[in-house]
Write an enzyme that holds these catalytic residues in place. Structure first.
Site, PDB file in Angstrom:
ATOM      1  N   SER A  11       0.814  -1.219   0.000  1.00 28.75           N
ATOM      2  CA  SER A  11       0.000   0.000   0.000  1.00 28.75           C
ATOM      3  C   SER A  11       0.844   1.264   0.000  1.00 28.75           C
ATOM      4  CB  SER A  11      -0.907   0.024   1.248  1.00 28.75           C
ATOM      5  OG  SER A  11      -1.912  -0.936   1.173  1.00 28.75           O
ATOM      6  N   SER A  39       5.833   1.618  -5.055  1.00 29.23           N
ATOM      7  CA  SER A  39       5.568   2.058  -6.427  1.00 29.23           C
ATOM      8  C   SER A  39       4.929   0.967  -7.278  1.00 29.23           C
ATOM      9  CB  SER A  39       6.863   2.537  -7.084  1.00 29.23           C
ATOM     10  OG  SER A  39       7.836   1.503  -7.082  1.00 29.23           O
ATOM     11  N   HIS A  57      13.991  -2.654   0.352  1.00 30.81           N
ATOM     12  CA  HIS A  57      13.724  -4.080   0.246  1.00 30.81           C
ATOM     13  C   HIS A  57      14.403  -4.875   1.365  1.00 30.81           C
ATOM     14  CE1 HIS A  57      13.142  -3.497  -4.398  1.00 30.81           C
ATOM     15  NE2 HIS A  57      12.112  -3.061  -3.690  1.00 30.81           N
TER      16      HIS A  57
END
Length: 502
Positions: free
Chosen positions: A90, A93, A435
């Site tokens: 949410s 990108s 990440h």
């Protein structure tokens, strides 16, 4: 203990994987309690309008974690972690990739038995059936010029997710979206929230302080309003930072570290918080001769993959094209910026440096101590790939297709030419692709740092699983969001007994 405080399963974290785990268990008829620290995303255009995603960084929807000082990297990096239903799906990108088969083979070889390409493919298929994938192609003249320039520099144009195994090339990303709206795990699996009735009870703004363990089994969680119990399992889906934090606060982790903070040792598990992974990235910015065209979807629609050594089995270099100057790290370091420009962001697809997540204090409200140890791998692999990536980005920008666009190189600047100079710049201004992964990795029984078995069960305890990016044994070579969704699908399948144990 009232009947209302007992559920079949308790899911902690309504993020990229947690929303899927909760939805699948509820669809199967189980009563599920789903706890999310942030608010709902439903009917919230700030969350759902994909083009607005950059404004979510450092907002009230972001835990906005700081990292520890980095002896060989940039300690100013702020790691965005979503505080909203749907988690980082949410908040990101929406760049959508299936994990390369090559990475799943690495996982299996690293001890994640039964996670090879053939085994995971049906679960990627489930995600694909639930989500909308749309190619990000636009008529943006600058983006088209970069694609042409990459081809002039020797890279073929490719169609990601449709050309088979990941290979070197340039192309438009797939995005998990429907028109201009993100198709996050919460949108695709949970909305509308009113549909669930008693099968799924959602608690938003809910912070879990501890997993409750009795006689070697997780039996529930401690909330601000008291305990909530699970007749079946507790599934932790809080991400690569907050999952190890919650386990540690619950007395599950390295015994010495727990005692250091006055926490009773419930289960000595040395691997909790180890093996922190990331995609570190450099940033090369150019000022343009004119304003960029207005056609954008998420500002990062084009990707480039390449190999820094010809005989590598898979690309070790990835770049995202930024349809804006990306000066988040370069400007504070004193480098010039401009009103109009673009960026290429070379990042290390399978970085070898490993970091840790530890408790800062025993206070559940305190942020964890996050130390990535960027660019500390003994072989110097990460640094070498980053330097090669900046040289490759410059080569692409120098092609004829971009001649009429490029006014000057802003960062690192044309005076920075030697490997040592490029490395110093890259490490001092490096950013992250957001990440983080690996801090509760799954692995073989003989691996002392394996927190989970291949069914995502916490080793040595019953009734407790983890499903999020923290389970990764190694980093995968692409954006990991869809892989985390696959993990959610597979975790639910294990609990429901829909497949044989690996």
């Amino acid at each position: 203990m009232s009947r209302s405080t007992v559920y079949d399963h308790v899911v902690v974290g309504g993020g990229t994987a947690g929303a899927i785990v909760a939805a699948r268990l509820a669809m199967a008829g189980h009563r599920v309690a789903l706890f999310e620290a942030g608010p709902s995303d439903e009917d919230n255009p700030r969350i759902l309008d994909l083009v607005r995603w950059p404004a979510l960084l450092e907002s009230e929807y972001d835990f906005d974690y700081r990292i520890e000082p980095q002896p060989r990297g940039n300690g100013r990096i702020r790691h965005a972690r979503a505080k909203v239903l749907g988690g980082c799906s949410s908040h990101n990108s929406c760049i959508a990739f299936f994990a390369p088969d090559y990475d799943m083979e690495i996982w299996e070889a690293a001890g994640a038995r039964g996670w090879g390409p053939t085994a995971v493919r049906p679960f990627f298929g489930k995600v694909r059936q639930q989500l909308s994938f749309e190619t990000a192609a636009t008529n943006n003249a600058l983006a088209l010029a970069v694609i042409e320039a990459a081809q002039q520099a020797g890279l073929p144009q490719v169609h990601f997710n449709r050309d088979g195994e990941l290979r070197r090339g340039v192309g438009w990303f797939d995005l998990n979206k429907r028109g201009g709206r993100r198709d996050s795990s919460s949108v695709a699996y949970l909305h509308p929230l009113r549909q669930w009735g008693e099968q799924l009870t959602l608690f938003t703004g809910a912070h879990i302080t501890r997993i409750l363990v009795e006689r070697g089994r997780a039996v529930g969680v401690q909330t601000g309003d008291g305990p909530v119990f699970a007749a079946g399992e507790v599934i932790v889906c809080c991400g690569a930072f907050d999952t190890p934090k919650l386990l540690l606060l619950s007395g599950i982790g390295p015994a010495d570290h727990l005692r250091e903070h006055g926490i009773d040792v419930v289960h000595d598990l040395p691997g909790v918080g180890e093996n922190l992974l990331d995609h570190p990235e450099a940033v090369v910015n150019w000022e343009t001769t004119r304003p960029l065209p207005p056609e954008v979807i998420n500002y990062w629609e084009v990707g480039i993959f390449d190999k820094t050594e010809a005989d590598l089995p898979s690309p070790d270099l990835m770049m995202h094209l930024g349809m804006q100057i990306f000066d988040m790290q370069t400007k504070p370091a004193g480098y010039p910026t401009a009103r109009h420009g673009f960026a290429l962001t070379p990042n290390v697809t399978r970085a070898r440096s490993r970091g840790t997540v530890r408790l800062r204090t025993a206070d559940p409200a305190a942020a964890p101590r996050i130390d990535f140890r960027y660019f500390t791998d003994p072989e110097g692999h990460d640094e070498r790939v980053m330097v090669a990536g900046i040289r490759r980005a410059r080569e692409i920008a120098a092609q004829g297709a971009l001649r009429e666009w490029v006014k000057r190189e802003l960062t690192p600047g044309v005076e920075v030419q030697s490997d040592a100079e490029i490395s110093a710049y890259a490490r001092a201004t490096a950013n992250t692709v957001y990440h983080p992964a690996g801090t509760c990795k799954m692995g073989a029984a003989g691996d002392p740092l394996a927190v989970l078995d291949p069914e995502l069960r916490v080793r040595g305890l019953d009734g407790l699983r983890v499903a999020d990016a923290s389970i990764f044994p190694t980093m995968i070579g692409v954006n990991p969001c869809i892989t985390v969704m696959m993990v959610g699908e597979r975790c639910a399948s294990f609990i429901l007994g829909d497949e044989q144990a690996p």
